[in-house]
Design a protein around this motif. Structure first.
Motif, PDB file in Angstrom:
ATOM      1  N   VAL A 133       0.838  -1.204   0.000  1.00  0.00           N
ATOM      2  CA  VAL A 133       0.000   0.000   0.000  1.00  0.00           C
ATOM      3  C   VAL A 133       0.874   1.256   0.000  1.00  0.00           C
ATOM      4  O   VAL A 133       0.607   2.219  -0.728  1.00  0.00           O
ATOM      5  CB  VAL A 133      -0.957  -0.015   1.208  1.00  0.00           C
ATOM      6  N   LYS A 134       1.923   1.261   0.809  1.00  0.00           N
ATOM      7  CA  LYS A 134       2.838   2.410   0.827  1.00  0.00           C
ATOM      8  C   LYS A 134       3.453   2.639  -0.554  1.00  0.00           C
ATOM      9  O   LYS A 134       3.540   3.779  -1.032  1.00  0.00           O
ATOM     10  CB  LYS A 134       3.936   2.185   1.866  1.00  0.00           C
ATOM     11  N   VAL A 224      -6.121  -1.269  -5.868  1.00  0.00           N
ATOM     12  CA  VAL A 224      -7.122  -2.284  -5.541  1.00  0.00           C
ATOM     13  C   VAL A 224      -6.352  -3.523  -5.113  1.00  0.00           C
ATOM     14  O   VAL A 224      -5.432  -3.963  -5.816  1.00  0.00           O
ATOM     15  CB  VAL A 224      -8.015  -2.598  -6.750  1.00  0.00           C
ATOM     16  N   ILE A 225      -6.685  -4.072  -3.948  1.00  0.00           N
ATOM     17  CA  ILE A 225      -6.015  -5.279  -3.463  1.00  0.00           C
ATOM     18  C   ILE A 225      -7.017  -6.429  -3.430  1.00  0.00           C
ATOM     19  O   ILE A 225      -8.131  -6.282  -2.914  1.00  0.00           O
ATOM     20  CB  ILE A 225      -5.355  -5.063  -2.086  1.00  0.00           C
ATOM     21  N   MET A 226      -6.630  -7.554  -4.010  1.00  0.00           N
ATOM     22  CA  MET A 226      -7.542  -8.697  -4.136  1.00  0.00           C
ATOM     23  C   MET A 226      -6.797 -10.002  -3.906  1.00  0.00           C
ATOM     24  O   MET A 226      -5.691 -10.190  -4.415  1.00  0.00           O
ATOM     25  CB  MET A 226      -8.166  -8.725  -5.536  1.00  0.00           C
ATOM     26  N   PHE A 257      -3.022  -2.671  -9.392  1.00  0.00           N
ATOM     27  CA  PHE A 257      -3.679  -3.922  -8.971  1.00  0.00           C
ATOM     28  C   PHE A 257      -2.690  -4.710  -8.128  1.00  0.00           C
ATOM     29  O   PHE A 257      -1.628  -5.112  -8.605  1.00  0.00           O
ATOM     30  CB  PHE A 257      -4.106  -4.737 -10.198  1.00  0.00           C
ATOM     31  N   ILE A 258      -3.052  -4.926  -6.851  1.00  0.00           N
ATOM     32  CA  ILE A 258      -2.229  -5.714  -5.932  1.00  0.00           C
ATOM     33  C   ILE A 258      -2.864  -7.093  -5.771  1.00  0.00           C
ATOM     34  O   ILE A 258      -4.003  -7.206  -5.315  1.00  0.00           O
ATOM     35  CB  ILE A 258      -2.109  -5.051  -4.548  1.00  0.00           C
ATOM     36  N   ILE A 280      -3.860 -12.283 -15.987  1.00  0.00           N
ATOM     37  CA  ILE A 280      -3.551 -10.870 -15.806  1.00  0.00           C
ATOM     38  C   ILE A 280      -2.132 -10.729 -15.251  1.00  0.00           C
ATOM     39  O   ILE A 280      -1.542 -11.704 -14.786  1.00  0.00           O
ATOM     40  CB  ILE A 280      -4.555 -10.166 -14.872  1.00  0.00           C
ATOM     41  N   GLU A 281      -1.610  -9.505 -15.305  1.00  0.00           N
ATOM     42  CA  GLU A 281      -0.272  -9.212 -14.799  1.00  0.00           C
ATOM     43  C   GLU A 281      -0.376  -8.134 -13.729  1.00  0.00           C
ATOM     44  O   GLU A 281      -0.434  -6.943 -14.033  1.00  0.00           O
ATOM     45  CB  GLU A 281       0.643  -8.753 -15.935  1.00  0.00           C
ATOM     46  N   PRO A 282      -0.406  -8.539 -12.447  1.00  0.00           N
ATOM     47  CA  PRO A 282      -0.549  -7.553 -11.372  1.00  0.00           C
ATOM     48  C   PRO A 282       0.608  -6.560 -11.354  1.00  0.00           C
ATOM     49  O   PRO A 282       1.732  -6.881 -11.759  1.00  0.00           O
ATOM     50  CB  PRO A 282      -0.543  -8.411 -10.107  1.00  0.00           C
ATOM     51  N   ASP A 283       0.327  -5.370 -10.863  1.00  0.00           N
ATOM     52  CA  ASP A 283       1.392  -4.383 -10.688  1.00  0.00           C
ATOM     53  C   ASP A 283       2.252  -4.725  -9.483  1.00  0.00           C
ATOM     54  O   ASP A 283       3.458  -4.484  -9.490  1.00  0.00           O
ATOM     55  CB  ASP A 283       0.773  -2.987 -10.512  1.00  0.00           C
TER      56      ASP A 283
END
Length: 451
Positions: A133-134, A224-226, A257-258, A280-283
């Motif tokens: 998040v930071k 967004v964290i999932m 996207f986390i 997908i490719e999360p950040d």
């Protein structure tokens, strides 16, 4: 049931030695620290646990998904002994050590996405979430973070604020971190009766769009964290369409996207990372639990330009990426590849789901069975029509399982889901016996309920 080869409970739990330790535990450890089975481990190997009174248990809990590679895997034990003889800790931000670099390189290589990546390590899953998040806020220069109903991200302030279940994680622990918003997450089993699954996913996506109109401006959202499969939420699998469309909305609005892979990672679903199932490719990806076979270490994997936004000294910690954790992590990845544990997870999942479907046909208190790879669960209800959660029966089944030598966990917003997180090195015979004990435990719990 026939004679058991692996589970052998010789004494009433807790046994005499465990009773003495339990007395001392209750005297010195706060009640807030819970426990499942009322005994103490003596030794563990693979998927088998031995307690201080000589009882033997099949492990379907895996230290809450931490032991995918099994207890005391030979390669991990050997690596740890070697590392202890060299040095235990110097603090990576004081004098660096090469296992950190080697593990970071391997994590970047196996994680989804063709972009250039960087990796940093922490101590726990919650700490990885906090730092993700930071990092997202630093990169986007935005404050808001979106999580989902039913999600679990840890017990520290930010992680607890992101979590979507009040008891036992959030009750009377507020106030919580600001600028946290919770979006709807699909729970296919509990969808409205008049909707099929495809219609329901579209309904939840429409709710998400409305959420961005009514709750938070997407242009102010950092991340967004999932969880690709919700863990503590009850092993809820959102479906490929939902995950992909959430991802597309993130790209549209410049939201990171986390993927929280703390429970789903390292082979649990048949892939190194569960998000690989969704294309997908999360950040950013948060990792912990089974990455080091029980050693306390976690990490964040992310796109290079995202990870490099924070300046020198702005992220880190005294024990982050300890040498022991890094060496264990390297041994885990090598063993996973050599022993084809992703493939094994798929095989385990297929066997479990066949058994679960047979149990579903036999016991009408099982409302739903679901799984992805070896991340499988069954949901207990009072009747299938009302789908009223049956928490009490769930607790009784777990107790019956413990007395028969099976360690298994519950989950779910309603505490009515039995989830399986057995080590992936479990043998077919151990798996079959454990599933038979679970079935016998359900049968006995139902009989006791009728009396």
């Amino acid at each position: 049931m026939g004679e058991r080869k692996f589970a052998n409970v010789q004494t009433e739990l807790p046994g005499p030695k465990a009773k003495e330790w339990l007395k001392r535990r209750l005297n010195i450890v706060p009640d807030a620290v819970s426990y499942g089975v009322p005994t103490f481990v003596q030794s563990a190997k693979g998927a088998i646990l031995h307690d201080v009174d000589g009882n033997t248990f099949i492990d379907f809990a895996g230290a809450i998904g931490t032991i995918n590679i099994g207890h005391c895997h030979d390669s991990v034990v050997e690596a740890l002994h070697d590392q202890i003889d060299r040095y235990i800790h110097t603090g990576f931000n004081v004098m660096m050590y090469d296992p950190y670099i080697q593990l970071a390189e391997k994590m970047a290589a196996i994680s989804p996405g063709n972009c250039e990546k960087k990796v940093m390590f922490f101590n726990s899953g919650a700490e990885a979430v906090e730092n993700a998040v930071k990092i997202a806020r630093k990169f986007t220069k935005r404050n808001a973070v979106v999580s989902f109903t039913g999600g679990f991200h840890g017990r520290t302030l930010m992680a607890m604020s992101l979590t979507g279940k009040v008891k036992p994680y959030k009750h009377e622990f507020g106030p919580f971190a600001p600028e946290i918003y919770r979006a709807p997450f699909p729970y296919a089993y509990r969808r409205p009766e008049n909707m099929n699954e495809e219609e329901y996913i579209r309904f939840v996506l429409d709710q998400l769009d409305d959420f961005f109109l009514r709750e938070v401006d997407p242009n102010l959202v950092a991340a967004v964290i999932m969880e690709p499969v919700q863990g503590e939420g009850g092993f809820i699998i959102p479906g490929k369409q939902f995950v992909q469309e959430v991802y597309e909305r993130c790209k549209k609005y410049g939201i990171l996207f986390i993927a929280d892979e703390i429970q789903t990672g390292f082979g649990r679903t048949g892939r190194y990372f569960a998000v690989e199932h969704y294309g997908i490719e999360p950040d950013l990806i948060t990792i912990s639990k089974s990455m080091a076979a029980g050693l306390p270490i976690s990490g964040v994997i992310g796109r290079r330009e995202v990870m490099d936004q924070a300046g020198s000294g702005e992220l880190g910690g005294t024990y982050c990426g300890s040498p022991l954790g890094c060496r264990a992590g390297l041994a885990v990845l090598e063993a996973m590849e050599q022993e084809k544990m992703n493939e094994r997870a798929t095989e385990i999942g297929e066997k479990v789901m066949r058994k679960f479907k047979a149990m579903y046909d036999r016991f009408d208190v099982i409302g739903d069975v679901r799984g992805l790879g070896a991340m499988c669960a069954l949901e207990l209800v009072k009747d299938r029509k009302s789908k009223e959660p049956h928490k009490e029966l769930c607790n009784r089944i777990l107790q019956e399982a413990y007395t028969r030598g099976l360690i298994v966990l519950k989950a779910g917003v309603f505490d009515n889901v039995i989830r399986l997180l057995m080590p992936l090195v479990i043998t077919d015979d151990e798996l079959e016996e454990g599933l038979s004990i679970l079935e016998e435990s359900i049968e006995t719990a139902l009989a006791l309920q009728l009396n």
